[in-house]
Motif scaffolding. Structure first.
Motif, PDB file in Angstrom:
ATOM      1  N   SER A  75      14.281   6.132   9.741  1.00  0.00           N
ATOM      2  CA  SER A  75      13.242   5.535   9.523  1.00  0.00           C
ATOM      3  C   SER A  75      12.122   7.250  10.414  1.00  0.00           C
ATOM      4  O   SER A  75      10.303   7.497   9.587  1.00  0.00           O
ATOM      5  CB  SER A  75      12.716   4.766   9.748  1.00  0.00           C
ATOM      6  OG  SER A  75      12.468   4.258  10.857  1.00  0.00           O
ATOM      7  N   VAL A  76      12.689   7.557  11.415  1.00  0.00           N
ATOM      8  CA  VAL A  76      11.798   8.370  12.515  1.00  0.00           C
ATOM      9  C   VAL A  76      12.786   9.451  12.538  1.00  0.00           C
ATOM     10  O   VAL A  76      13.391   9.741  13.373  1.00  0.00           O
ATOM     11  CB  VAL A  76      11.434   7.680  13.539  1.00  0.00           C
ATOM     12  CG1 VAL A  76      10.547   8.526  14.729  1.00  0.00           C
ATOM     13  CG2 VAL A  76      10.530   6.520  13.285  1.00  0.00           C
ATOM     14  N   VAL A 105       0.715  -0.732   0.101  1.00  0.00           N
ATOM     15  CA  VAL A 105      -0.304  -0.070   0.003  1.00  0.00           C
ATOM     16  C   VAL A 105       0.944   1.305   0.293  1.00  0.00           C
ATOM     17  O   VAL A 105       2.119   1.711   0.847  1.00  0.00           O
ATOM     18  CB  VAL A 105      -0.923  -0.228   1.435  1.00  0.00           C
ATOM     19  CG1 VAL A 105      -1.955   1.549   1.808  1.00  0.00           C
ATOM     20  CG2 VAL A 105      -1.607  -1.380   1.771  1.00  0.00           C
ATOM     21  N   LEU A 106       0.947   2.160  -0.973  1.00  0.00           N
ATOM     22  CA  LEU A 106       1.569   3.356  -0.938  1.00  0.00           C
ATOM     23  C   LEU A 106       2.819   2.787  -1.219  1.00  0.00           C
ATOM     24  O   LEU A 106       3.904   3.646  -0.144  1.00  0.00           O
ATOM     25  CB  LEU A 106       1.170   4.384   0.011  1.00  0.00           C
ATOM     26  CG  LEU A 106      -0.336   5.150  -0.582  1.00  0.00           C
ATOM     27  CD1 LEU A 106      -0.818   5.717   1.101  1.00  0.00           C
ATOM     28  CD2 LEU A 106      -0.763   5.616  -1.082  1.00  0.00           C
ATOM     29  N   GLU A 107       3.438   1.726  -1.873  1.00  0.00           N
ATOM     30  CA  GLU A 107       4.729   0.944  -1.558  1.00  0.00           C
ATOM     31  C   GLU A 107       5.204   0.547  -0.666  1.00  0.00           C
ATOM     32  O   GLU A 107       6.148   0.331  -0.221  1.00  0.00           O
ATOM     33  CB  GLU A 107       5.888   2.252  -2.210  1.00  0.00           C
ATOM     34  CG  GLU A 107       5.716   3.450  -3.771  1.00  0.00           C
ATOM     35  CD  GLU A 107       5.066   4.648  -2.898  1.00  0.00           C
ATOM     36  OE1 GLU A 107       5.676   5.207  -2.393  1.00  0.00           O
ATOM     37  OE2 GLU A 107       4.172   4.440  -4.270  1.00  0.00           O
ATOM     38  N   ALA A 132       4.673  -0.494   8.400  1.00  0.00           N
ATOM     39  CA  ALA A 132       4.753   1.023   7.387  1.00  0.00           C
ATOM     40  C   ALA A 132       5.172   0.951   8.115  1.00  0.00           C
ATOM     41  O   ALA A 132       5.340   2.208  10.048  1.00  0.00           O
ATOM     42  CB  ALA A 132       3.219   0.533   7.030  1.00  0.00           C
ATOM     43  N   THR A 133       6.075   2.641   7.981  1.00  0.00           N
ATOM     44  CA  THR A 133       6.273   3.929   8.949  1.00  0.00           C
ATOM     45  C   THR A 133       5.274   4.969   9.014  1.00  0.00           C
ATOM     46  O   THR A 133       4.268   4.865   8.493  1.00  0.00           O
ATOM     47  CB  THR A 133       7.540   4.184   8.208  1.00  0.00           C
ATOM     48  OG1 THR A 133       6.937   4.766   7.782  1.00  0.00           O
ATOM     49  CG2 THR A 133       8.538   3.745   8.030  1.00  0.00           C
ATOM     50  N   GLU A 134       5.565   5.878  10.383  1.00  0.00           N
ATOM     51  CA  GLU A 134       4.536   6.814  10.818  1.00  0.00           C
ATOM     52  C   GLU A 134       5.089   7.919   9.151  1.00  0.00           C
ATOM     53  O   GLU A 134       3.604   8.982   9.568  1.00  0.00           O
ATOM     54  CB  GLU A 134       4.611   7.568  11.983  1.00  0.00           C
ATOM     55  CG  GLU A 134       5.959   7.186  13.362  1.00  0.00           C
ATOM     56  CD  GLU A 134       3.454   6.720  13.149  1.00  0.00           C
ATOM     57  OE1 GLU A 134       2.266   6.937  13.482  1.00  0.00           O
ATOM     58  OE2 GLU A 134       3.684   4.822  13.962  1.00  0.00           O
TER      59      GLU A 134
END
Lengths: 310, 291
Positions: B6-7, A69-71, A77-79
């Motif tokens: 990532s954050v 979903v959206l790559e 998934a990340t924030e």
């Protein structure tokens, strides 16, 4: 839909499986959604629509299969990914002491670090209140809201981050016809103005036909139909049902050429044929038959029968 | 922070700030809510009423009257009660009604949510304390033996927060539904209040009960409060005839450390399980009280 953004599909699901205990809910779901599409996941209650959408939202771990979903894989998934999606949740009694304005300010605030020139985030609260028609109630306590007003606030919270992909699970459950129409307008506005890709679930065929560019029908744990509502209707309508009685006995025959069949029937039996009825099956008929057998516990069988009709 | 992580740090800090604002907004809303005002006034009425009825009862072995000795103990008990039951109810309710799920649906929303919870429940002890302290100081004499005791009140409050808030959050995270907070939160807290030397001296109880009471924060909060309000001579009434300040800090500190280690994992586990269908199921269950 027009504005296809570069890159692959927004949602890609391959052989998605879900099992609760020893019960298989999804047994191999495949579909793809492109940017800007409005796709409706239609199916009887209990067919696994909510499970599917929750897996895509990243709220539920799947048993097997590949989901993008959206790559990203929504389960990891990340924030930053979260900031690009919107989820319309069915509120119940949360935030009773807040007002819509304060709550939208608070919830929208989390999106601020993820805004871009192209997609400024969040949507300004006043604009959002206007879009969902809550301007006059903006400073009232949410506890005083009717069900319909609460649902409009749910939609506002779902789109406050100007999502690229919006999830709606049974969005109009409990709406009166007027609210439902306003909601349909809102969905069209989102796709036209913002280019938002939308995945919604419903068990209401009529709603799917009104809203969706494409309808996915989920039954027996897999997708049994994937096409535009018009083409599905055409496909379902290929067969014509001919019913008649002769000598007190009732007959039914499905045919693609009703005219020729009736001709032949009358030639053979003439006046003995009574109560003649010729009816083109509609998508609705096929879908209602699917729902009915699903609810009487014959979901596999129902899914197969439906695939034959479509 | 290194590139490629990532954050990025700023959205998290940003979320903490939003969470603080969220908690403060909820605190102000709570102060304005008649429901919460009644709760504060009702508990204060019970506490002060009890002290008033026994205002002339002398405490054996001292030249003090009962209100002086019982008020700090009651404050300790109220702190523990508020800081355990408050967050336990909040979390249990808000995972059912969808508040937590909403937080999960926005980027770093859970960071904001939990920051808000900390601010809300920490602030909530202020009106509770004020509601008991103001009428008490108006009605009774000789409550605070030495003004330097307020300093002790301050650090006991901080330790109370650190030691008991995580317990409340853990209960809220673990209970299957808000209806069960009574059983898993209220009941144990009430039992502890009964054996923690709040309404009568702890050494009136059997030895093993004393041991159990001393394992939990409530007894130590009461003891810490007594050490703040009472003259040093009153330490003679306590176990070991001392305020045991070091032990107080150690026991409460140990609870704080365990809480800080365990509770984040519990909250993560709870948040991971949140989904729309769980909220829908809770809504169904809530309309069906009798099963």
């Amino acid at each position: 839909m027009g504005d296809n953004e570069p890159g692959g599909p927004v949602v890609e699901v391959r052989d998605l499986r879900m099992r609760y205990g020893d019960k298989d809910v999804l047994v191999g779901v495949d579909f793809t959604i492109d940017a800007g599409e409005v796709v409706c996941l239609l199916g009887p209650n209990g067919a696994g629509k909510t499970t599917t959408i929750e897996i895509l939202e990243g709220f539920r771990e799947r048993s097997a299969g590949a989901v993008t979903v959206l790559e990203q894989d929504p389960s990891r998934a990340t924030e930053a990914w979260r900031a690009r999606t919107g989820v319309v949740l069915q509120s119940w009694r949360d935030h009773p002491r807040w007002t819509p304005r304060r709550l939208l300010d608070q919830m929208g605030g989390y999106y601020a670090p993820y805004g871009t020139a192209e997609r400024p985030r969040p949507v300004p609260t006043d604009e959002l209140l206007d879009v969902v028609g809550l301007t006059e109630l903006a400073d009232q306590r949410i506890a005083t809201f009717s069900g319909g007003q609460r649902r409009r606030l749910d939609v506002a919270m779902g789109i406050v981050g100007r999502p690229e992909l919006l999830f709606l699970d049974e969005p109009t459950a409990g709406f009166d016809p007027q609210a439902r129409r306003e909601f349909h307008h809102l969905v069209h506005r989102l796709t036209d103005l913002e280019g938002t890709t939308i995945l919604l679930t419903t068990h209401d065929l009529d709603e799917a036909e009104k809203l969706a560019d494409r309808v996915l029908i989920l039954a027996g744990g897999r997708i049994v139909a994937d096409d535009t509502a018009e083409r599905l209707a055409l496909r379902a309508a290929i067969d014509v049902e001919v019913k008649w009685s002769r000598d007190g006995e009732r007959f039914v025959h499905a045919t693609q050429d009703a005219t020729a069949f009736v001709h032949q029937l009358l030639d053979e039996h003439g006046d003995a044929v009574v109560d003649l009825e010729v009816r083109r099956a509609s998508l609705e008929d096929a879908y209602l038959a699917l729902v009915q057998s699903h609810e009487s516990g014959r979901s596999d069988e129902a899914a197969r029968a439906f695939t034959e009709v479509i | 922070m290194a590139t490629g992580s990532s954050v990025p740090p700023s959205p998290v800090l940003h979320a903490v700030r939003l969470g603080v604002r969220r908690g403060w907004a909820e605190f102000v809303q709570s102060l304005r809510s008649s429901q919460d005002q009644w709760f504060y006034l009702f508990t204060a009425f019970l506490a002060v009423g009890y002290l008033y009825l026994r205002r002339d009862t002398p405490v054996e072995g001292t030249d003090l009257f009962l209100p002086s000795v019982a008020l700090p103990s009651i404050l300790g008990g109220l702190l523990a009660f508020g800081l355990v039951i408050g967050p336990a109810y909040s979390l249990a309710m808000e995972k059912e009604d969808g508040t937590l799920l909403r937080a999960k649906a926005v980027p770093h929303g859970l960071v904001g949510y939990f920051a808000g919870q900390l601010v809300l429940h920490s602030s909530s002890i202020v009106p509770q304390m004020v509601a008991v302290l103001v009428p008490s100081f108006l009605l009774f004499d000789g409550l605070m033996a030495d003004p330097s005791g307020w300093w002790t009140v301050a650090w006991v409050l901080v330790l109370a927060l650190l030691a008991t808030l995580p317990i409340g959050m853990a209960i809220g995270a673990l209970v299957p539904s808000a209806q069960k907070v009574g059983m898993w939160g209220m009941l144990p807290v009430m039992l502890l209040a009964g054996i923690s030397g709040i309404f009568y001296p702890i050494d009136a109880l059997w030895g093993w009960v004393q041991v159990v009471a001393q394992l939990f924060p409530m007894y130590w909060l009461g003891l810490g409060m007594r050490s703040a309000f009472l003259p040093d001579s009153a330490a003679a009434l306590e176990i070991g005839e001392s305020w045991r300040t070091l032990e107080t800090v150690l026991v409460l500190g140990a609870w704080a450390v365990v809480g800080a280690l365990v509770v984040p994992a519990l909250l993560r586990r709870m948040a991971r399980r949140q989904s729309g269908s769980q909220v829908a199921a809770a809504r169904e269950a809530a309309t069906q009280w009798v099963k």
